[in-house]
Design an enzyme around this catalytic site. Sequence first.
Site, PDB file in Angstrom:
ATOM      1  N   ASP A 254       0.857  -1.201   0.000  1.00 32.93           N
ATOM      2  CA  ASP A 254       0.000   0.000   0.000  1.00 32.93           C
ATOM      3  C   ASP A 254       0.883   1.238   0.000  1.00 32.93           C
ATOM      4  O   ASP A 254       1.487   1.556   1.022  1.00 32.93           O
ATOM      5  CB  ASP A 254      -0.845   0.045   1.271  1.00 32.93           C
ATOM      6  CG  ASP A 254      -1.575  -1.256   1.512  1.00 32.93           C
ATOM      7  OD1 ASP A 254      -0.938  -2.198   2.022  1.00 32.93           O
ATOM      8  OD2 ASP A 254      -2.755  -1.321   1.176  1.00 32.93           O
TER       9      ASP A 254
ATOM     10  N   HIS B 222      -0.330  -0.852  -4.882  1.00 32.02           N
ATOM     11  CA  HIS B 222      -1.520   0.000  -4.882  1.00 32.02           C
ATOM     12  C   HIS B 222      -1.060   1.423  -4.609  1.00 32.02           C
ATOM     13  O   HIS B 222      -0.702   1.765  -3.479  1.00 32.02           O
ATOM     14  CB  HIS B 222      -2.478  -0.508  -3.783  1.00 32.02           C
ATOM     15  CG  HIS B 222      -3.671   0.364  -3.557  1.00 32.02           C
ATOM     16  ND1 HIS B 222      -4.454   0.217  -2.433  1.00 32.02           N
ATOM     17  CD2 HIS B 222      -4.215   1.372  -4.284  1.00 32.02           C
ATOM     18  CE1 HIS B 222      -5.450   1.109  -2.485  1.00 32.02           C
ATOM     19  NE2 HIS B 222      -5.319   1.825  -3.596  1.00 32.02           N
TER      20      HIS B 222
ATOM     21  N   GLY C 270      -5.960   5.223   3.159  1.00 31.22           N
ATOM     22  CA  GLY C 270      -4.995   5.946   4.000  1.00 31.22           C
ATOM     23  C   GLY C 270      -4.551   5.187   5.224  1.00 31.22           C
ATOM     24  O   GLY C 270      -3.419   5.338   5.675  1.00 31.22           O
TER      25      GLY C 270
ATOM     26  N   ASP D  93     -11.008  -3.803  -0.947  1.00 32.21           N
ATOM     27  CA  ASP D  93      -9.862  -3.464  -0.109  1.00 32.21           C
ATOM     28  C   ASP D  93     -10.295  -2.543   1.025  1.00 32.21           C
ATOM     29  O   ASP D  93     -10.667  -1.402   0.800  1.00 32.21           O
ATOM     30  CB  ASP D  93      -8.791  -2.763  -0.970  1.00 32.21           C
ATOM     31  CG  ASP D  93      -7.580  -2.317  -0.169  1.00 32.21           C
ATOM     32  OD1 ASP D  93      -6.613  -1.873  -0.803  1.00 32.21           O
ATOM     33  OD2 ASP D  93      -7.613  -2.391   1.075  1.00 32.21           O
TER      34      ASP D  93
ATOM     35  N   GLY E  99      -5.617  -6.861   5.655  1.00 28.94           N
ATOM     36  CA  GLY E  99      -4.465  -6.363   6.396  1.00 28.94           C
ATOM     37  C   GLY E  99      -4.583  -6.670   7.883  1.00 28.94           C
ATOM     38  O   GLY E  99      -4.163  -7.729   8.353  1.00 28.94           O
ATOM     39  N   SER E 100      -5.223  -5.770   8.610  1.00 29.32           N
ATOM     40  CA  SER E 100      -5.230  -5.883  10.079  1.00 29.32           C
ATOM     41  C   SER E 100      -5.909  -7.163  10.562  1.00 29.32           C
ATOM     42  O   SER E 100      -5.408  -7.817  11.485  1.00 29.32           O
ATOM     43  CB  SER E 100      -5.893  -4.654  10.690  1.00 29.32           C
ATOM     44  OG  SER E 100      -7.102  -4.385  10.024  1.00 29.32           O
TER      45      SER E 100
HETATM   46  C1  DX5 Z   1      -6.169   1.686   3.118  1.00 23.57           C
HETATM   47  C2  DX5 Z   1      -5.343   0.458   2.963  1.00 23.57           C
HETATM   48  C3  DX5 Z   1      -6.060  -0.688   3.661  1.00 23.57           C
HETATM   49  C4  DX5 Z   1      -5.287  -1.955   3.653  1.00 23.57           C
HETATM   50  C5  DX5 Z   1      -6.156  -3.063   4.213  1.00 23.57           C
HETATM   51  O1  DX5 Z   1      -5.563   2.742   2.482  1.00 23.57           O
HETATM   52  O2  DX5 Z   1      -5.126   0.148   1.581  1.00 23.57           O
HETATM   53  O3  DX5 Z   1      -7.306  -0.881   3.019  1.00 23.57           O
HETATM   54  O4  DX5 Z   1      -4.810  -2.243   2.446  1.00 23.57           O
HETATM   55  O5  DX5 Z   1      -6.203  -2.810   5.569  1.00 23.57           O
HETATM   56  P1  DX5 Z   1      -7.299  -3.444   6.513  1.00 23.57           P
HETATM   57  O6  DX5 Z   1      -7.514  -4.872   6.062  1.00 23.57           O
HETATM   58  O7  DX5 Z   1      -6.648  -3.346   7.871  1.00 23.57           O
HETATM   59  O8  DX5 Z   1      -8.518  -2.617   6.341  1.00 23.57           O
END
Ligand code: DX5
Length: 224
Positions: A44, A75, A150, A183, A205-206
């Site tokens: 990211d 991305h 972000g 995403d 992600g998280s």
């Molecule tokens: C936002 C990021 C998030 C990330 C995914 O800018 O691009 O969307 O990739 O993060 P989680 O899964 O923690 O929402």
Amino acid sequence: MKPVLIPSPSGRVALVPSVLSADFACLKASLAPVKKLADWVQVDVMDGLFVPNLSFGPGIVPYVAKASGLPVDAHLMVSRPAMFIDAFAAAGAGLITVHAESAGAGACIRKIKSLGLKAGLALRPKTPVARLVPFLKLLDLVLVMTVEPGFGGQAFMPEMTGKISAARKMIGACGGRAWLQADGGINAATARVAAAAGADSLVIGSALFSSGDPAAFLRGLKKI
Ligand code: DX5
């Protein structure tokens, strides 16, 4: 580094860890559990202008590729993506996604394709799917943001499911080659919602890296 392209859509849901939430103190250990279960990984990229956060540049792509053994999806959440296409291509990104809202998105898509890479176009939550129309035949991936870009760890925006379904219809109407990626805020529950709406690539992600057992988490998602 020679790019490894992301695979083509295969009718099943691709799982894409986002390194934003990985443990950079031990990236290899953090990504090892996803090696055999994820389809590719996402870097990211944030410039502090397009989004109110700063993340990383092309320099980490080779390390993420090595630590995961998977293709890397960059991305670009940046105002002027044209500045970075060559650098991410040279670093080995197998797919580069630019935002429809950033400068010169169309030219960037054409440039990415001219380099033999796969190209994605991302839409912020407020950007209508109509913005896809001029590019759909060129795209390998459409990214519908299900959070405001972000930051990781935000809640999934359920109002984006209609947009995911609309994008799925548009992709189908023009030959259906592109992935449809969701995403933001993806977890076991929202993964079902996004997949049911038509997403076939999920960025996690998280929820993945805070799960305590990322491999078990991904195995659980594969049952969807
Ligand atoms: C936002 C990021 C998030 C990330 C995914 O800018 O691009 O969307 O990739 O993060 P989680 O899964 O923690 O929402």
